[in-house]
Each structure stands twice: as C-alpha cells, then as structure tokens.
Write a protein that holds these residues in place. Sequence first.
Motif, PDB file in Angstrom:
ATOM      1  N   UNK A   1      -5.786   5.192  32.716  1.00  0.00           N
ATOM      2  CA  UNK A   1      -4.996   6.522  32.635  1.00  0.00           C
ATOM      3  C   UNK A   1      -3.626   6.323  32.980  1.00  0.00           C
ATOM      4  N   UNK A   2      -3.607   5.011  33.253  1.00  0.00           N
ATOM      5  CA  UNK A   2      -2.129   4.784  33.901  1.00  0.00           C
ATOM      6  C   UNK A   2      -1.667   5.012  35.274  1.00  0.00           C
ATOM      7  N   UNK A   3      -0.444   4.756  35.814  1.00  0.00           N
ATOM      8  CA  UNK A   3       0.023   4.858  37.036  1.00  0.00           C
ATOM      9  C   UNK A   3      -0.034   6.355  37.528  1.00  0.00           C
ATOM     10  N   UNK A   4       0.092   7.360  36.767  1.00  0.00           N
ATOM     11  CA  UNK A   4      -0.020   8.617  37.242  1.00  0.00           C
ATOM     12  C   UNK A   4      -1.196   9.244  37.663  1.00  0.00           C
ATOM     13  N   UNK A   5      -2.296   8.384  37.555  1.00  0.00           N
ATOM     14  CA  UNK A   5      -3.671   8.937  37.826  1.00  0.00           C
ATOM     15  C   UNK A   5      -3.685   9.006  39.394  1.00  0.00           C
ATOM     16  N   UNK A   6      -3.035   8.317  40.187  1.00  0.00           N
ATOM     17  CA  UNK A   6      -3.153   8.256  41.496  1.00  0.00           C
ATOM     18  C   UNK A   6      -2.466   9.695  42.076  1.00  0.00           C
ATOM     19  N   UNK A   7      -1.347   9.796  41.687  1.00  0.00           N
ATOM     20  CA  UNK A   7      -0.537  11.082  42.212  1.00  0.00           C
ATOM     21  C   UNK A   7      -1.152  12.404  41.696  1.00  0.00           C
ATOM     22  N   UNK A   8      -1.530  12.388  40.611  1.00  0.00           N
ATOM     23  CA  UNK A   8      -2.347  13.681  39.844  1.00  0.00           C
ATOM     24  C   UNK A   8      -3.812  13.817  40.823  1.00  0.00           C
ATOM     25  N   UNK A   9      -4.439  12.807  40.997  1.00  0.00           N
ATOM     26  CA  UNK A   9      -5.649  13.020  41.792  1.00  0.00           C
ATOM     27  C   UNK A   9      -5.459  13.566  43.132  1.00  0.00           C
ATOM     28  N   UNK A  10      -4.448  12.830  44.011  1.00  0.00           N
ATOM     29  CA  UNK A  10      -4.037  13.159  45.312  1.00  0.00           C
ATOM     30  C   UNK A  10      -3.772  14.680  45.225  1.00  0.00           C
ATOM     31  N   UNK A  11      -2.838  15.170  44.031  1.00  0.00           N
ATOM     32  CA  UNK A  11      -2.573  16.661  44.240  1.00  0.00           C
ATOM     33  C   UNK A  11      -3.576  17.356  43.720  1.00  0.00           C
ATOM     34  N   UNK A  12      -4.511  16.916  43.120  1.00  0.00           N
ATOM     35  CA  UNK A  12      -5.750  17.644  42.626  1.00  0.00           C
ATOM     36  C   UNK A  12      -6.403  17.923  44.070  1.00  0.00           C
ATOM     37  N   UNK A  13      -6.802  16.806  44.550  1.00  0.00           N
ATOM     38  CA  UNK A  13      -7.578  17.022  45.879  1.00  0.00           C
ATOM     39  C   UNK A  13      -6.980  17.837  46.847  1.00  0.00           C
TER      40      UNK A  13
ATOM     41  N   UNK B   1      -3.022   3.306  47.131  1.00  0.00           N
ATOM     42  CA  UNK B   1      -2.735   2.810  45.619  1.00  0.00           C
ATOM     43  C   UNK B   1      -1.274   3.405  45.311  1.00  0.00           C
ATOM     44  N   UNK B   2      -0.563   4.331  46.443  1.00  0.00           N
ATOM     45  CA  UNK B   2       0.617   4.827  46.067  1.00  0.00           C
ATOM     46  C   UNK B   2       1.659   3.766  46.153  1.00  0.00           C
TER      47      UNK B   2
END
Length: 243
Positions: free
Chosen positions: A194-206, A233-234
């Motif tokens: 999914x690329x580098x944005x996955x980490x940020x979007x998942x942290x936001x979702x959680x 991973x940030x």
Amino acid sequence: MTEAVGRENNPGLCKHSYVDQHQRFHYSLQVIPKQKYVLVKIDTQYPYGEKQDEFKKLAENSASSKELLVAEVGISDYGEKENSELGMKYKVEKDEYPVYLLFTNGDLENPVRYTGEIKQDAIQQWLKNKNVWVGMLGCLEEFDSLAADFRGTTAQEERHKIMEKVKAMVQEVPESDQKLAEQYHKIMSKVLVQGETFVHSEITRIGKLLGESKMSLVKKVEFQKRQNILSSFQKSSAAKEDL
C-alpha cells in the motif's frame, strides 16, 4: 536538591522501586556526560498532581532502556533558591513547569526541549522519534530496531531481506510475544503493497477506534499495542521538534 532516577547511580535501585517507594537520591550534571541519553525534568521543588504521576510512569517504563537515564531537578523559589541557576542556564520559566530536556552524548549546552503534552505515552513516543528506545506497550526492542531499518530504506530488495529476518526471529521469541512480533512482519507487508501512507492512515484509524467509549478494556489494550508498533515505522521527521 536535584534528583534522579536510574540504575546507573544505584545498581540496587530499579526505577520501579522509585515509583512505588518514592526513593530519591542526589543527582549532578556530572552524570550527563556518562550517559548516551539523559532526560531531565525541571520542575518545582515538590511536584505533585497528574503531571508528576505521568513522570513517575515514565520513570518506571524507562527501566527497560539500557541507554536512557531519567532525572528530576527541583527548583526552589525560597531561601537559597536551590538549582535556580539551572533554570536560568536552560531558560526555563516557573510558569512552564514541568519542562523536559533531552541531553545526548554528554552535550550540556544543546539539550532538545520537549514541547508536547505532558503524558507518559506522548513523551515516550517523542523519545522514540529521537531514536531513544523506551519500551512502549506491545513493542519489542529488537523488532523496533528492524522497523527503523525498514523505514530507513526504500530499496525493495533490502526491505525484503529485513522482512525475512523478522520472519525468522518470530520463531525465536517467547510464545507470549509471538503475536506481537508477527505484527511487525504484517505491517511491513502492508507497507510494501500500500505504500508509505499505510502507517499514518492506520494509526489515525486506530486512534479513532480508541476514542470509542463502548470498546472493552481488553480490546483497547490490543489496539493500543498495535498503534504503538505502527509508530515504530513512522519517520522521525514527522515528530515535532523544538531545538
């Protein structure tokens, strides 16, 4: 009096006993050059309340770090105004208490000031972004190190090698930690797809899920662990800094 928390000053005193028994002992700036990282809290001489409770939790958790010493400096407004010269040296005003300063590699002149919320988990995250490992809930030190290597390269071949190493290490950790270790591999796989944005979007979702009051405590702890692992991973540049 200036005080500190750390096993280096007293090998028989762990940081957990400091929190539970409020044992304290003399601290000097002479300690800083001997440590890779020293986090100093500058505060009133007799701090109390929620912010002090957060400091105690941070001090307890820092027992997991081999490189970090957590210290406390109390400044008096009366009498001889003990330690007031330190407040002046580092430009700390009374209405700013508590102030956290991170000293690195014995450099007494250029500490980094923490400017975020006075919460144990927020300070630990800030330290993590400064490459200072403090055991956050759910995180495993060796795997955090590999997460740092993974985020530090964009070469697919190198990332696959790191993932293979993680996969092999999962089998070697205690059974109680295996599910946590597997999270590191799963996150790496998601980033590749999914690329580098996955980490940020998942942290936001959680983060949004954790804000739901109907969630059970067990489930919240589970999500908090995953969020903490994701934070490994940030990119450090995403952290707020005030030099």
